[in-house]
Design an enzyme around this catalytic site. Structure first.
Site, PDB file in Angstrom:
ATOM      1  N   ASP A   1     -21.539   0.258  -5.468  1.00 19.74           N
ATOM      2  CA  ASP A   1     -21.893  -0.625  -6.574  1.00 19.74           C
ATOM      3  C   ASP A   1     -20.979  -0.261  -7.746  1.00 19.74           C
ATOM      4  O   ASP A   1     -20.748   0.931  -8.015  1.00 19.74           O
ATOM      5  CB  ASP A   1     -23.349  -0.404  -7.013  1.00 19.74           C
ATOM      6  CG  ASP A   1     -24.347  -1.183  -6.160  1.00 19.74           C
ATOM      7  OD1 ASP A   1     -23.958  -1.686  -5.085  1.00 19.74           O
ATOM      8  OD2 ASP A   1     -25.524  -1.275  -6.572  1.00 19.74           O
TER       9      ASP A   1
ATOM     10  N   HIS B   1     -26.676   4.195  -9.696  1.00 16.39           N
ATOM     11  CA  HIS B   1     -25.941   3.803 -10.899  1.00 16.39           C
ATOM     12  C   HIS B   1     -25.875   4.937 -11.931  1.00 16.39           C
ATOM     13  O   HIS B   1     -26.898   5.509 -12.292  1.00 16.39           O
ATOM     14  CB  HIS B   1     -26.513   2.526 -11.534  1.00 16.39           C
ATOM     15  CG  HIS B   1     -26.553   1.407 -10.540  1.00 16.39           C
ATOM     16  ND1 HIS B   1     -27.349   0.307 -10.687  1.00 16.39           N
ATOM     17  CD2 HIS B   1     -25.890   1.233  -9.360  1.00 16.39           C
ATOM     18  CE1 HIS B   1     -27.182  -0.499  -9.642  1.00 16.39           C
ATOM     19  NE2 HIS B   1     -26.301   0.048  -8.817  1.00 16.39           N
TER      20      HIS B   1
ATOM     21  N   CYS C   1     -25.889  -2.431 -18.137  1.00 12.83           N
ATOM     22  CA  CYS C   1     -26.012  -3.136 -16.854  1.00 12.83           C
ATOM     23  C   CYS C   1     -25.792  -4.640 -17.008  1.00 12.83           C
ATOM     24  O   CYS C   1     -25.151  -5.275 -16.167  1.00 12.83           O
ATOM     25  CB  CYS C   1     -27.405  -2.976 -16.275  1.00 12.83           C
ATOM     26  SG  CYS C   1     -27.975  -1.306 -16.026  1.00 12.83           S
TER      27      CYS C   1
ATOM     28  N   ASP D   1     -25.105   4.720 -15.098  1.00 15.19           N
ATOM     29  CA  ASP D   1     -25.193   4.367 -16.510  1.00 15.19           C
ATOM     30  C   ASP D   1     -26.586   4.515 -17.140  1.00 15.19           C
ATOM     31  O   ASP D   1     -26.809   4.042 -18.264  1.00 15.19           O
ATOM     32  CB  ASP D   1     -24.606   2.967 -16.765  1.00 15.19           C
ATOM     33  CG  ASP D   1     -25.221   1.885 -15.899  1.00 15.19           C
ATOM     34  OD1 ASP D   1     -26.091   2.209 -15.059  1.00 15.19           O
ATOM     35  OD2 ASP D   1     -24.831   0.712 -16.057  1.00 15.19           O
TER      36      ASP D   1
ATOM     37  N   ASP E   1     -23.116  -4.252 -11.788  1.00 12.23           N
ATOM     38  CA  ASP E   1     -23.169  -3.732 -10.417  1.00 12.23           C
ATOM     39  C   ASP E   1     -22.102  -4.356  -9.526  1.00 12.23           C
ATOM     40  O   ASP E   1     -21.763  -3.804  -8.474  1.00 12.23           O
ATOM     41  CB  ASP E   1     -24.534  -4.040  -9.765  1.00 12.23           C
ATOM     42  CG  ASP E   1     -25.696  -3.440 -10.530  1.00 12.23           C
ATOM     43  OD1 ASP E   1     -25.443  -2.717 -11.512  1.00 12.23           O
ATOM     44  OD2 ASP E   1     -26.846  -3.716 -10.150  1.00 12.23           O
TER      45      ASP E   1
HETATM   46  N1  ABU Z   1     -29.164   0.244 -12.971  1.00 14.78           N
HETATM   47  C1  ABU Z   1     -29.453   1.470 -13.593  1.00 14.78           C
HETATM   48  C2  ABU Z   1     -30.778   2.004 -13.076  1.00 14.78           C
HETATM   49  C3  ABU Z   1     -30.895   3.439 -13.314  1.00 14.78           C
HETATM   50  C4  ABU Z   1     -32.313   3.957 -13.303  1.00 14.78           C
HETATM   51  O1  ABU Z   1     -33.221   3.346 -12.701  1.00 14.78           O
HETATM   52  O2  ABU Z   1     -32.538   4.992 -13.926  1.00 14.78           O
END
Ligand code: ABU
Length: 366
Positions: free
Chosen positions: A195, A244, A350, A246, A107
């Protein structure tokens, strides 16, 4: 002197990487940007303080599992230096009763070529998190004469950076989805906020998720800072908590991406991939119905994998459906027990930040 920093995407052969640490991690106090992210029914709402020591130790154990897998494969692993995250912080513009953690590094640090840039996060509790990585940045700076050590413009995070009363405890999931579809998020546009985990690097193209943690002004800033790259704003209307990219849109190798089936890339944004013969495959279902206790993230950390090279991927050990799918897609799968690190901020992708991947900046969308 050696070249230490180089990475243009998430799939070239990984040679050096940063893995986070859970030490001293906090559940931060509520603030305008974080309350929007915590679901109404989460056991974390209204709670803040040091995370229980046993969970910190277990989280660190999981990260050590990852370190071992990486080191056994010859990848050099660097670790941050945690601060006492329970300290109150202040700037001329705001005060916060604590910081958060140095998990996850993804992040905070964005690696593009020989540059590592610390991000411009919208959470006040993350304002000083970059300090945990500064000893590593200094080491890379001393050892690699080409390394560019950069800090993005620091947001002020005054009250003007957020929409107040945006969050209302009575908001339904459907209303959240309408907001996502309308690209109406908790941050304003008074300054760039982003981020690093919202930025997907694909050589000459940067695909950046517009959501709760990254605003439109950030996209504009990126395009001006990197005029030689193409910056694409992407959004995923099916995600009520868009934060995010990913666990939503994850490239495995050139030509292949897995997309969260609940957070599909809209038709018009798919065109660039389809025109260049990329395959977008729906990711497998997660193996769990719920995230672990005290976790901010969704069950879709199942697809938050770490690609070691275009044929090899690390997937969380309990995510059997995702492993099976990766296998069918022609990847060699390495399972890693990491689920108890999820509450500290995320999964395998992450928990890491790229330092060195073999390869160069290519144009995948000519
Ligand atoms: N840091 C990725 C979180 C994504 C999600 O909660 O699906």
């Amino acid at each position: 002197m050696a070249k230490i920093v180089n990475s243009w995407n998430d799939w070239d052969p990984l040679k050096r990487v940063i893995v986070g640490r859970c030490d001293n991690s906090m559940i931060p106090p509520e603030e305008p940007a974080t309350s929007e992210k915590v679901p109404v029914d989460s056991e974390m709402r209204g709670m803040w303080g040091l995370r229980p020591l046993a969970t910190v130790e277990r989280g660190n154990e999981c990260l050590e599992n990852l370190v071992k897998i990486l080191e056994d494969r010859g990848v050099v692993v660097d670790r941050p230096t945690p601060l006492q995250w329970n300290q109150a912080i202040g700037t001329p513009d705001f005060r916060n009763d604590s910081m958060m953690t140095c998990m996850p590094p993804r992040d905070i640090l964005l690696t593009i070529g020989n540059e590592i840039m610390a991000s411009a996060n919208s959470f006040r509790c993350r304002y000083f998190e970059y300090l945990a990585y500064w000893p590593l940045m200094k080491q890379y700076f001393d050892e690699d004469p080409e390394f560019k050590w950069t800090q993005a413009p620091r947001p002020r995070l005054t009250d003007a950076s957020y929409k107040h009363n945006y969050y209302d405890e009575k908001i339904t999931l459907e209303e959240r989805l309408v907001r996502t579809a309308n690209k109406d998020f908790v941050t304003t546009e008074v300054e760039p906020m982003w981020d690093a985990a919202d930025v997907m690097r694909m050589g000459k193209d940067l695909f950046i998720q517009h959501g709760l943690t990254t605003n439109r002004t950030a996209m504009d800033w990126f395009q001006r800072y990197y005029p030689e790259y193409r910056v694409h704003a992407v959004n995923f209307p099916g995600d009520p908590y868009p934060i995010h990219i990913d666990a939503t849109f994850v490239p495995l190798r050139p030509g292949l991406i897995i997309n969260n089936p609940h957070r599909k890339l809209p038709e018009e944004q798919r065109a660039i991939f389809e025109a260049n013969d990329w395959q977008i495959v729906e990711a497998a279902q997660p193996a769990h119905d719920e995230p672990p206790a005290l976790c901010y993230s969704s069950v879709w950390l199942s697809m938050n994998c770490l690609v070691l090279d275009p044929k090899t991927v690390i997937v969380e050990a309990s995510e059997v459906y995702q492993q099976e799918q990766m296998d069918k897609l022609g990847m060699n799968v390495i399972p890693c027990d990491l689920r108890d690190a999820y509450p500290f901020g995320g999964g395998l992708h992450c928990s890491t930040a790229d330092v060195y991947r073999e390869g160069e900046c290519l144009d995948y969308f000519p």
